[in-house]
Design a protein around this motif. Sequence first.
Motif, PDB file in Angstrom:
ATOM      1  N   LYS A   1       0.955  -1.153  -0.138  1.00  0.00           N
ATOM      2  CA  LYS A   1      -0.127   0.001  -0.095  1.00  0.00           C
ATOM      3  C   LYS A   1       0.821   1.303   0.010  1.00  0.00           C
ATOM      4  O   LYS A   1       0.360   2.239  -0.227  1.00  0.00           O
ATOM      5  CB  LYS A   1      -0.871  -0.056   1.114  1.00  0.00           C
ATOM      6  CG  LYS A   1      -0.329   0.344   2.521  1.00  0.00           C
ATOM      7  CD  LYS A   1      -1.562   0.378   3.461  1.00  0.00           C
ATOM      8  CE  LYS A   1      -0.987   1.046   4.875  1.00  0.00           C
ATOM      9  NZ  LYS A   1       0.182   1.265   5.281  1.00  0.00           N
TER      10      LYS A   1
ATOM     11  N   GLU B   1      -5.267  12.795   0.334  1.00  0.00           N
ATOM     12  CA  GLU B   1      -6.263  12.199   1.558  1.00  0.00           C
ATOM     13  C   GLU B   1      -5.350  11.577   2.672  1.00  0.00           C
ATOM     14  O   GLU B   1      -5.879  11.401   3.671  1.00  0.00           O
ATOM     15  CB  GLU B   1      -6.893  10.963   0.878  1.00  0.00           C
ATOM     16  CG  GLU B   1      -7.935  11.509   0.083  1.00  0.00           C
ATOM     17  CD  GLU B   1      -8.425  10.429  -0.979  1.00  0.00           C
ATOM     18  OE1 GLU B   1      -8.126   9.069  -0.785  1.00  0.00           O
ATOM     19  OE2 GLU B   1      -9.354  10.829  -2.008  1.00  0.00           O
ATOM     20  N   ARG B   2      -4.191  11.015   2.434  1.00  0.00           N
ATOM     21  CA  ARG B   2      -3.288  10.589   3.546  1.00  0.00           C
ATOM     22  C   ARG B   2      -2.450  11.533   4.269  1.00  0.00           C
ATOM     23  O   ARG B   2      -1.889  11.262   5.207  1.00  0.00           O
ATOM     24  CB  ARG B   2      -2.354   9.493   2.832  1.00  0.00           C
ATOM     25  CG  ARG B   2      -2.711   8.270   2.418  1.00  0.00           C
ATOM     26  CD  ARG B   2      -1.606   7.401   1.732  1.00  0.00           C
ATOM     27  NE  ARG B   2      -0.642   7.079   2.514  1.00  0.00           N
ATOM     28  CZ  ARG B   2       0.045   5.981   2.351  1.00  0.00           C
ATOM     29  NH1 ARG B   2      -0.211   5.398   1.188  1.00  0.00           N
ATOM     30  NH2 ARG B   2       0.967   5.658   2.920  1.00  0.00           N
TER      31      ARG B   2
ATOM     32  N   LYS C   1      -4.592  10.758  -3.933  1.00  0.00           N
ATOM     33  CA  LYS C   1      -4.443   9.651  -2.924  1.00  0.00           C
ATOM     34  C   LYS C   1      -3.496  10.342  -1.809  1.00  0.00           C
ATOM     35  O   LYS C   1      -3.854  10.227  -0.476  1.00  0.00           O
ATOM     36  CB  LYS C   1      -3.968   8.618  -3.112  1.00  0.00           C
ATOM     37  CG  LYS C   1      -5.224   7.784  -4.109  1.00  0.00           C
ATOM     38  CD  LYS C   1      -4.416   6.212  -4.430  1.00  0.00           C
ATOM     39  CE  LYS C   1      -5.490   5.498  -5.284  1.00  0.00           C
ATOM     40  NZ  LYS C   1      -4.676   4.504  -6.157  1.00  0.00           N
TER      41      LYS C   1
ATOM     42  N   VAL D   1      -2.984   9.786  -8.309  1.00  0.00           N
ATOM     43  CA  VAL D   1      -1.905   9.185  -7.308  1.00  0.00           C
ATOM     44  C   VAL D   1      -1.798  10.557  -6.320  1.00  0.00           C
ATOM     45  O   VAL D   1      -1.914  10.357  -5.144  1.00  0.00           O
ATOM     46  CB  VAL D   1      -0.609   8.930  -7.854  1.00  0.00           C
ATOM     47  CG1 VAL D   1       0.290   8.857  -6.762  1.00  0.00           C
ATOM     48  CG2 VAL D   1      -0.755   7.509  -8.205  1.00  0.00           C
TER      49      VAL D   1
ATOM     50  N   LEU E   1       3.320   3.335  -4.924  1.00  0.00           N
ATOM     51  CA  LEU E   1       2.295   3.932  -5.691  1.00  0.00           C
ATOM     52  C   LEU E   1       3.000   3.996  -7.138  1.00  0.00           C
ATOM     53  O   LEU E   1       3.820   4.941  -7.262  1.00  0.00           O
ATOM     54  CB  LEU E   1       1.669   5.082  -5.449  1.00  0.00           C
ATOM     55  CG  LEU E   1       1.036   4.869  -3.876  1.00  0.00           C
ATOM     56  CD1 LEU E   1       0.824   6.321  -3.272  1.00  0.00           C
ATOM     57  CD2 LEU E   1      -0.514   4.401  -4.009  1.00  0.00           C
TER      58      LEU E   1
END
Length: 466
Positions: A189, A241-242, A238, A235, A192
């Motif tokens: 995870k 969001e993290r 994402k 990407v 990426l």
Amino acid sequence: MDKYLKHAGLSGDSGKGKKLVRILERYRQEHVLEHIGRLSGRKKDRFIKEASALDLKLVLDLYSEISRGRPSRPGYARIDPPRVYRPTEPGVNGMLYGMGETSIGKGENGVLIVAGGQATRLRYPYPKGMYPVTPVKKKSLFMLLSEKVRAVSLRYGADIPLLIMTNPESDILVKRYFEKNGFFGLGRKNVLFFQQELLPSVSPGGKLVIREDGLLASSPDGHGGCLKAAFKSGVAGKLKERGIRRLFYCHVDNPLVKVLDPLFLGYHLRSEADFSLKTVRKRPGEKVGTFLYADGKAAVVEYIELNEVLDERGSSHAVEAFDSGSIGVHLIELSFMESLFFKSGGLPYHRQEKELQVEGGKRIGIWKFETFIFDAIPFAGKVSCMETSREEEFAPLKNFSGMDSPRDVREAMSSLHRKWLTSAGIRVKEKTEVEISPLFALDESDFARKMKGRKLLLQGKSLYIE
Ligand code: UTP
């Protein structure tokens, strides 16, 4: 139009094929239409699919602008040497280092490795990241850099996403390589992948080039392509969001890179910079971009353009004053990347001259177009630059032989690690090949700390410490 559709054997086509023919007709690429006309079945479908995915219009417009005499870069009225931070004061360094460490611990930084280049000069038949680069264990660049990310992550107890930019041709190979190697312990995870785009190549006469395999010649759109591709692929979204705020950017081919160096990060944060770069003192004629101030703004000028820029400059500085070479190590705020992605125009395209094998085994000169990451600098509100030492942080793997060849790079790694041993009080022979795993120590002081009170038995011609 009908005539051209017939030419390409596509009279009945209403979709992609028709669109492609319209562009080829408009830009007078009859040879490609004739070529399509000679293809049939799957070959024709594949050609149309791949050619339609390329931005032909962009490149053919760039070509006509260049042939109408459009300058390849902006003209500057004034060129000045840059402001560069040279970390020498231990007190200040300690403070900046601490700032960087705190930020890493918060888990707000990611790492981006651009690995989409074609590595033509190295003549390696696989993606450059798979090259077995280290002197003793022959670890690949991907393995070594992933271990560096893992070591930083373990040291600060933070999850660090690693982004890898591939190109459409290398993508599958690179992904399989990471999968096969268990993502080098980083966790699926946290790795990426995203692909940069390809751009078509043209002949010096402005014609699209048909490769030996019958498809259109194309090449990756330069390392600057990562800005666009990171957002288009989703990407970057994402990462946001993290809670990731910035990316540490590096090239896949520099095994000495200090991934997420806390001092560099601290300096970037204290400067409140959108974009930061590391430089080394350039060697005369070295093929790296030069950091300078153009009309009062920070910029990097490509090595082939430097003399031209200096000749027309309106300042009185000697050439020697421009000795800050950019090593492709950056910190980039995601918010800045995002603003660049949405800005119309984006980064400028540079023309590169290369050779290509075409139908019949003939080699011809072609033009390819690329964007460079450092062209983002003039768009940044604040830029900071830190100088570092070549011996500690820069040994690019570029050429099959001669300068920057595998031999040079292995020697640079061994030599740095011999120095770490010597400063930890361990004597090694001049010729000993030394490799220290990033999972054992990340830098000289880390190494000295870990070696305290330990004994090392040296045997043979090489030494690996893990
Ligand atoms: P270079 O400009 O040295 O190119 O790339 P290269 O592909 O490694 O080698 P040559 O010029 O074909 O011999 C510097 C870094 O930028 C990446 C490379 O993978 C390398 O990490 N890069 C370059 C990309 O990611 N995409 C590109 O389109 C070009």
